[in-house]
Design a protein around this motif. Structure first.
Motif, short mmCIF file in Angstrom:
data_model
loop_
_atom_site.label_atom_id
_atom_site.label_comp_id
_atom_site.label_asym_id
_atom_site.label_seq_id
_atom_site.Cartn_x
_atom_site.Cartn_y
_atom_site.Cartn_z
N GLU A 1 2.14 -9.15 -13.30
CA GLU A 1 2.47 -7.76 -13.09
C GLU A 1 3.68 -7.37 -13.94
OE1 GLU A 1 2.45 -10.19 -11.03
OE2 GLU A 1 4.22 -10.29 -9.76
N SER A 2 3.84 -6.05 -14.14
CA SER A 2 4.98 -5.53 -14.88
C SER A 2 5.54 -4.32 -14.15
CB SER A 2 4.56 -5.14 -16.29
OG SER A 2 3.88 -3.90 -16.26
N THR A 3 6.58 -3.73 -14.71
CA THR A 3 7.16 -2.55 -14.06
C THR A 3 6.15 -1.42 -13.95
OG1 THR A 3 8.02 -1.98 -16.22
CG2 THR A 3 9.57 -2.96 -14.69
N ASP A 4 5.19 -1.39 -14.87
CA ASP A 4 4.17 -0.34 -14.80
C ASP A 4 3.32 -0.45 -13.53
OD1 ASP A 4 4.92 0.67 -17.24
OD2 ASP A 4 3.45 -0.49 -18.37
N ASP A 5 3.37 -1.60 -12.90
CA ASP A 5 2.51 -1.83 -11.74
C ASP A 5 3.22 -1.58 -10.41
OD1 ASP A 5 0.30 -2.77 -13.33
OD2 ASP A 5 1.48 -4.57 -13.70
N THR A 6 4.41 -1.03 -10.48
CA THR A 6 5.20 -0.83 -9.26
C THR A 6 4.40 -0.12 -8.17
OG1 THR A 6 7.16 -0.65 -10.63
CG2 THR A 6 7.35 0.12 -8.36
N CYS A 7 3.79 0.99 -8.53
CA CYS A 7 3.09 1.77 -7.51
C CYS A 7 1.82 1.07 -7.04
CB CYS A 7 2.77 3.16 -8.06
SG CYS A 7 4.25 4.11 -8.40
N SER A 8 1.12 0.45 -7.98
CA SER A 8 -0.09 -0.27 -7.59
C SER A 8 0.23 -1.36 -6.58
CB SER A 8 -0.76 -0.89 -8.83
OG SER A 8 -1.31 0.10 -9.65
N LEU A 9 1.29 -2.12 -6.84
CA LEU A 9 1.65 -3.22 -5.95
C LEU A 9 2.16 -2.70 -4.61
CD1 LEU A 9 3.29 -5.81 -8.31
CD2 LEU A 9 1.53 -6.29 -6.61
N GLN A 10 2.93 -1.64 -4.69
CA GLN A 10 3.46 -1.06 -3.46
C GLN A 10 2.32 -0.62 -2.54
OE1 GLN A 10 5.80 2.67 -3.74
NE2 GLN A 10 7.56 1.30 -3.58
N SER A 11 1.34 0.04 -3.12
CA SER A 11 0.23 0.54 -2.30
C SER A 11 -0.59 -0.62 -1.76
CB SER A 11 -0.64 1.49 -3.12
OG SER A 11 -1.33 0.79 -4.13
N LEU A 12 -0.71 -1.67 -2.57
CA LEU A 12 -1.49 -2.83 -2.14
C LEU A 12 -0.84 -3.51 -0.93
CD1 LEU A 12 -4.02 -4.09 -3.27
CD2 LEU A 12 -2.60 -5.62 -4.64
N LYS A 13 0.45 -3.73 -1.03
CA LYS A 13 1.16 -4.44 0.05
C LYS A 13 1.15 -3.60 1.33
CE LYS A 13 4.27 -6.83 -3.15
NZ LYS A 13 5.63 -6.85 -3.72
N SER A 14 1.35 -2.31 1.19
CA SER A 14 1.41 -1.53 2.43
C SER A 14 0.02 -1.38 3.04
CB SER A 14 2.09 -0.18 2.21
OG SER A 14 1.40 0.55 1.24
N ALA A 15 -1.01 -1.33 2.20
CA ALA A 15 -2.38 -1.27 2.76
C ALA A 15 -2.71 -2.56 3.50
CB ALA A 15 -3.38 -1.03 1.64
N PHE A 16 -2.30 -3.68 2.95
CA PHE A 16 -2.57 -4.98 3.60
C PHE A 16 -1.87 -5.03 4.96
CE2 PHE A 16 -2.07 -9.85 3.17
CZ PHE A 16 -3.33 -10.07 3.70
N THR A 17 -0.62 -4.58 4.98
CA THR A 17 0.14 -4.61 6.22
C THR A 17 -0.46 -3.67 7.26
OG1 THR A 17 2.13 -5.10 4.95
CG2 THR A 17 2.45 -4.32 7.21
N SER A 18 -0.79 -2.45 6.82
CA SER A 18 -1.27 -1.49 7.81
C SER A 18 -2.67 -1.83 8.29
CB SER A 18 -1.22 -0.07 7.24
OG SER A 18 -2.06 0.02 6.12
N ASN A 19 -3.36 -2.69 7.58
CA ASN A 19 -4.68 -3.14 8.03
C ASN A 19 -4.61 -4.50 8.71
OD1 ASN A 19 -6.73 -1.07 7.31
ND2 ASN A 19 -5.83 -1.34 5.29
N GLN A 20 -3.48 -4.82 9.28
CA GLN A 20 -3.30 -6.08 10.04
C GLN A 20 -3.65 -7.31 9.21
OE1 GLN A 20 -4.94 -3.35 11.92
NE2 GLN A 20 -2.76 -2.93 12.28
N PHE A 21 -3.33 -7.26 7.93
CA PHE A 21 -3.50 -8.41 7.04
C PHE A 21 -4.96 -8.84 6.93
CE2 PHE A 21 0.59 -8.52 9.28
CZ PHE A 21 1.38 -8.10 8.22
N ASP A 22 -5.83 -7.83 6.96
CA ASP A 22 -7.26 -8.05 6.78
C ASP A 22 -7.54 -8.23 5.28
OD1 ASP A 22 -10.00 -7.44 6.15
OD2 ASP A 22 -10.23 -6.64 8.19
N ILE A 23 -8.04 -9.38 4.92
CA ILE A 23 -8.18 -9.70 3.48
C ILE A 23 -9.29 -8.87 2.85
CG2 ILE A 23 -8.60 -11.55 1.80
CD1 ILE A 23 -7.53 -13.51 3.99
N GLN A 24 -10.35 -8.59 3.60
CA GLN A 24 -11.39 -7.72 3.05
C GLN A 24 -10.81 -6.35 2.71
OE1 GLN A 24 -15.10 -7.40 5.07
NE2 GLN A 24 -15.48 -9.60 5.14
#
Lengths: 580, 437
Positions: free
Chosen positions: A537-560
């Motif tokens: 990843e790079s700085t350009d991916d800040t928003c992509s990573l942020q959205s990924l992590k928060s989606a994982f958390t808000s979905n109770q760490f559901d990998i699907q």
């Protein structure tokens, strides 16, 4: 022929964030007081739950602050780099399966995909040396021969014995679209038709068609996932993918293969442009059996399970380590991952803590489980006081073990590198490293505690060994033990430098802590990001990573749901403009 | 019987010619043409025990060391180099194993990348061409294969596992499966001449199409991506050449089917790979070859030597650990035995002028490290075997004091093979050829 990609050793992607902190926090290595050294080295405060991140190839390193800043502007799409990706071995195998019905996994015979970093799909490492070009040629000939001699009627719209130029044209158009994963241009059709003519003129129609198949299978448009984006819809420097490019992104991400008929149809109808349309397709693909091997591929590489086939053990120390046990271990772990992902609740904590496993009689005798007979795997409940999820399975403990002993260093390092995304800095260049040999009467823990006595060792090993000691109940092939070299096992310790710090009695305790860690779940999301895009990843991916992590958390760490969230990121839906 | 290389212009032409050749005579030029020179590079990992490796004595008066004892039958055809220093490894990213491996034949820094080793900064693959491939640029076109890379359970595909480079970030993987290598080198297709002509035409037109397709792709993609596509194009060009004479066959060895993941097969795989390598040279399929045992940081046990601890683990033991030191001597002596087997195979092939293949080879056994437990890159243990058609003055131990940069040795290797260069790799670490006179 199954190959492992690498052997367990001191190796990982290093977080440049951690690296940049190195001079401040730890000088030459991890020097300094353990407490402060740890928290600075790991660059993560427990409260933020944010971890250092890995580098992005040739790009500017991403700092924690930049990557995780709450104030990051996520309005304009920022896709990050999108290097040209050659089909990996797995992608090639699945693609020819879906294109030609060939289930022989021909790419298993290719020279192994070159590896930089943790995953074998790192785009910049996937070159084509002559040995591979030759394998492409040989395989293309075999595939074309087999296809035309066994099921030509499903591919070619006329009998091979009654071929016409019009039939060849039709074949080129239909098969070409499947193979290039987009409609062919008139020029491309013309070039393929000329090739057909060259090879059918003095020979047969079939020879002409065979040439077309062989050529397509060796073309750049088949062997690479070619993308240019849709310049007419540019949003700043970011171009949305064309519908066909998006179809390929979704299918290669979730199936390791070419788009199916439904994805082609969606692309034909321009129905892969909105987030919702992409998510709908992603969910559909995830429920297909084709998703299982593709998702397995990630786990194999993330867990370094692909190293298992070439692990060697000392037969005197580990007489139980037979070739059949060796392969059963891998089958057990594969079955467990499939169960978590498709039969259970597909949550990361389940992967880490479930006592469910899949044993045959040989595995059962090593686990001390009675009542399992035969060679087929059957689902069992292991003793939850002795086993917890993937980490304590035989395969992991075997990979993270030495030929003749357990390895607290490899085990602790694995947890830091792969679960916490806290890469350990390497030892100083000039340090003479002398790992203790197996000595009768001296336990592994006693032997490795010597790291405490040497300052150069202690500063870094204090981050690895205490975690590794937590796994001392498992020997070099994962057998549970309470005694090592005549000494009672001491698997106690204290987790430091994480958001779940605290004491543990053994691996079960330790894993329980890790399973509740935000850092672990964020790290897992980051690993998927790297795998999904074939790059760091790079700085350009800040928003992509942020959205990924928060989606994982808000979905109770559901990998699907995490995988669906990957398809919703800027990195997935856009690409930078191509400037040749 | 002679075989003019230029006659291999028709598919299958080699087969009939070769069927009547008089092997184990090398299939080469007749008396009027000089016997060509060949280069073979052999690698084993993790350093050696230098004082058990370096022979006693100097010049032509020397006694083979314990580790090199298996080479006794070839003592008069050895050149043992003491004092070669991989100075370039002091520069650039990577840990000492990565640098040792990547610099060994390139003499240049590793590229930056995402692979983190046990020390140093993360790195990618090597940053330049390896010396054998530089020689290939001059003579690779004379044979069906510009070069052949063989491996024995190399297994990995990272910077620790690649030593041959076509250029920066262009590692060349070795052939690890003897059955596949056999098929690539010696498989013959039984078909009529018309079928053979149709096949050849199809292959050529298909590869031409692939070439054009890749060329078009390279012109359209981003420049970083285009570099990789252009490498792909070069690889297709290389195999286009191999179409010619694809049916060539000349007394290939028997190749058993072996599990490539069972460590107990390591010696057997080594043997058959060496048999194939010798046969490939004897048939003049190539003049440049390499043989890579495992990989840098290899942690394999050697059960056939009753060594249960991994090689890399052993290599980190202190000098005072006599048991481990003895194991390391055993391991390195075993590799010397393998090297001797290769030399024996080469020496059993007669050339057209009555010399042996070994007499016309330069076989270099090299390692990525000198001493495992300190990861030193000097003095590098280098054994050269063969006479290279008389160009090598063998039967000697050559000590260099002060130590000489290994880039200089690489220049000399190229010069001896007829490649006219004055510097190689990073010029900072190259002061000209290393005299082996």
């Amino acid at each position: 022929m199954k190959r492992a990609k690498r052997t367990p050793r001191t190796k990982h992607r290093i977080g440049l964030a951690a690296l940049l902190l190195l001079p401040i926090a730890i000088g030459a290595a991890c020097v300094g007081s353990v407490g402060s050294g740890t928290s600075q080295l790991l660059g993560a405060s427990a409260s933020s739950g944010q971890s250092p991140l890995a580098p992005a190839g040739q790009q500017a390193p991403a700092s924690d602050a930049a990557l995780d800043s709450e104030s990051a502007q996520c309005g304009t799409p920022s896709p990050g780099a999108a290097p040209l990706r050659r089909l990996t071995q797995s992608e090639y195998n699945n693609t020819v399966r879906d294109l030609l019905g060939d289930t022989t996994h021909p790419a298993d015979q290719f020279p192994p995909d070159q590896q930089i970093g943790d995953f074998t799909n790192t785009a910049v490492a996937l070159t084509v040396p002559p040995l591979l070009a030759q394998a492409y040629q040989t395989t293309a000939e075999q595939l074309a021969t087999t296809a035309l001699s066994t099921h030509a009627s499903t591919l070619v719209p006329c009998a091979l014995t009654a071929g016409t130029d019009a039939c060849a044209q039709s074949f080129i158009q239909t098969f070409g679209k499947q193979a290039y994963r987009r409609p062919l241009t008139t020029t491309e059709q013309g070039a393929l038709f000329a090739l057909y003519q060259t090879n059918s003129a003095d020979a047969t129609f079939s020879n002409g068609i065979q040439a077309v198949i062989e050529a397509i299978l060796q073309s750049g448009d088949f062997l690479y996932r070619v993308e240019f984006g849709d310049a007419s819809q540019a949003q700043g420097a970011a171009l949305p993918l064309t519908p066909y490019e998006m179809a390929s992104r979704i299918s290669y991400f979730l199936w390791d293969s070419m788009p199916d008929a439904a994805l082609f149809a969606a692309a034909d109808a321009n129905q892969l442009t909105t987030k919702e349309q992409v998510a709908t397709q992603a969910r559909r693909l995830l429920q297909s059996p084709n998703a299982q091997p593709a998702v397995q591929q990630f786990f194999q590489e993330w867990l370094t399970e692909n190293e298992l086939p070439t692990v060697s053990k000392d037969p005197t120390t580990y007489p139980a380590f037979t070739s059949t046990l060796h392969s059963s271990m891998q089958n057990e772990t594969n079955a467990f991952i499939n169960w978590v992902m498709w039969a259970s609740d597909h949550r990361l904590p389940t992967l880490l803590t479930s006592p469910v496993s899949f044993l045959n009689s040989e595995l059962a005798s090593v686990y001390g489980v009675s009542g399992v007979t035969g060679t087929a795997l059957q689902q069992v409940q292991l003793d939850p006081t002795k086993r917890s999820g993937i980490l304590t399975q035989l395969s992991m403990m075997t990979i993270l073990g030495k030929p003749d002993r357990s390895s607290p260093v490899l085990r602790g390092k694995f947890v830091r590198d792969e679960l916490l995304c806290q890469p350990i800095p390497p030892p100083p260049q000039n340090l003479v490293i002398t790992p203790p040999m197996v000595t009768p009467g001296v336990s592994t823990r006693e032997a490795f505690v010597m790291h405490e006595a040497v300052a150069e060792c202690k500063s870094c090993h204090t981050l690895m060994d205490p975690i590794g000691f937590g796994f001392e109940n498992y020997d070099g092939i994962g057998q549970f033990r309470t005694v090592d070299q005549g000494q009672p096992i001491d698997a106690t310790g204290t987790l430091t430098g994480t958001d779940v710090d605290g004491p543990f009695n053994n691996a079960i305790d330790l894993i329980k802590r890790l399973a509740t860690s935000q850092q672990v779940s964020d790290c897992f999301a980051t690993e998927w990001f790297r795998y999904a895009f074939g790059r760091g990843e790079s700085t350009d991916d800040t928003c992509s990573l942020q959205s990924l992590k928060s989606a994982f958390t808000s979905n109770q760490f559901d990998i699907q749901e995490l995988l669906v969230a990957v398809t919703q990121t800027d990195a997935f839906r856009y690409r930078p403009e191509v400037t040749p | 019987m002679t075989w003019d290389i230029r006659r291999r212009s028709l598919l299958g032409a080699g087969a009939s010619l070769l069927a009547s050749s008089l092997l184990p005579r090398a299939v080469l030029a007749d008396g009027g043409t000089p016997v060509p020179k060949r280069l073979i590079i052999v690698f084993s990992a993790n350093g050696t025990i230098y004082n058990q490796w370096l022979p006693q004595g100097s010049g032509t008066t020397y006694t083979l060391s314990p580790i090199l004892t298996p080479l006794a039958p070839f003592k008069d055809r050895l050149l043992i180099l003491d004092g070669v220093n991989v100075k370039s490894a002091s520069s650039g990213p990577g840990d000492d194993h990565m640098k040792g491996m990547g610099h060994m034949l390139t003499g240049i820094e590793l590229l930056p990348g995402d692979t983190q080793g046990g020390a140093g900064t993360p790195a990618g693959f090597a940053g330049g061409i390896s010396i054998d491939q530089r020689i290939v640029a001059d003579i690779g076109g004379l044979t069906r294969f510009p070069s052949l890379e063989f491996g024995v359970m190399v297994q990995n595909s990272d910077v620790w596992s690649r030593m041959i480079y076509a250029g920066p970030n262009q590692p060349l993987p070795p052939m690890e499966d003897p059955v596949a290598a056999f098929s690539r080198l010696f498989a013959t297709a039984q078909m009529s001449s018309q079928a053979a002509a149709t096949l050849l035409k199809r292959r050529q037109s298909v590869l031409d199409f692939a070439q054009a397709s890749l060329g078009s792709l390279a012109s359209r993609v981003a420049s970083d991506d285009a570099v990789r596509v252009q490498q792909h194009q070069a690889s297709v060009a290389a195999i286009e050449k191999q179409l010619i004479g694809q049916s060539a066959s000349c007394m290939p060895p028997t190749v058993p089917t072996l599990s490539l993941t069972d460590i107990n097969n390591y010696p057997a795989i080594a043997k058959v790979q060496m048999d194939l390598l010798v046969a490939a040279l004897a048939c003049d399929q190539t003049r440049i070859a390499s043989l890579q045992f495992s990989h840098s940081v290899s942690d394999i046990p050697m059960p056939w030597l009753n060594i249960g601890t991994g090689h890399h683990t052993l290599s980190h033991t202190p000098d005072t650990d006599a048991v481990s030191q003895a194991s390391l001597v055993s391991i390195n002596t075993w590799y010397a035995t393998q090297f001797a087997y290769l030399l024996q195979g080469l020496d059993a092939v007669m050339e057209s002028d009555g010399t042996t293949l070994l007499d016309n080879c330069m076989v270099i056994w090299i390692n990525e490290l000198s001493k495992g437990n300190v990861h030193s890159h000097q003095p590098l243990p280098v054994v050269i075997a063969g006479k290279l058609g008389g160009a090598l003055n063998t039967g000697r131990v050559l000590s260099f004091s002060p130590q000489q940069p290994h880039n200089n040795l690489l220049v000399t290797v190229a010069n001896l093979m007829g490649t006219n260069i004055t510097t190689f790799g990073d010029p900072t670490f190259c002061t000209g050829p290393l005299s082996l006179a």
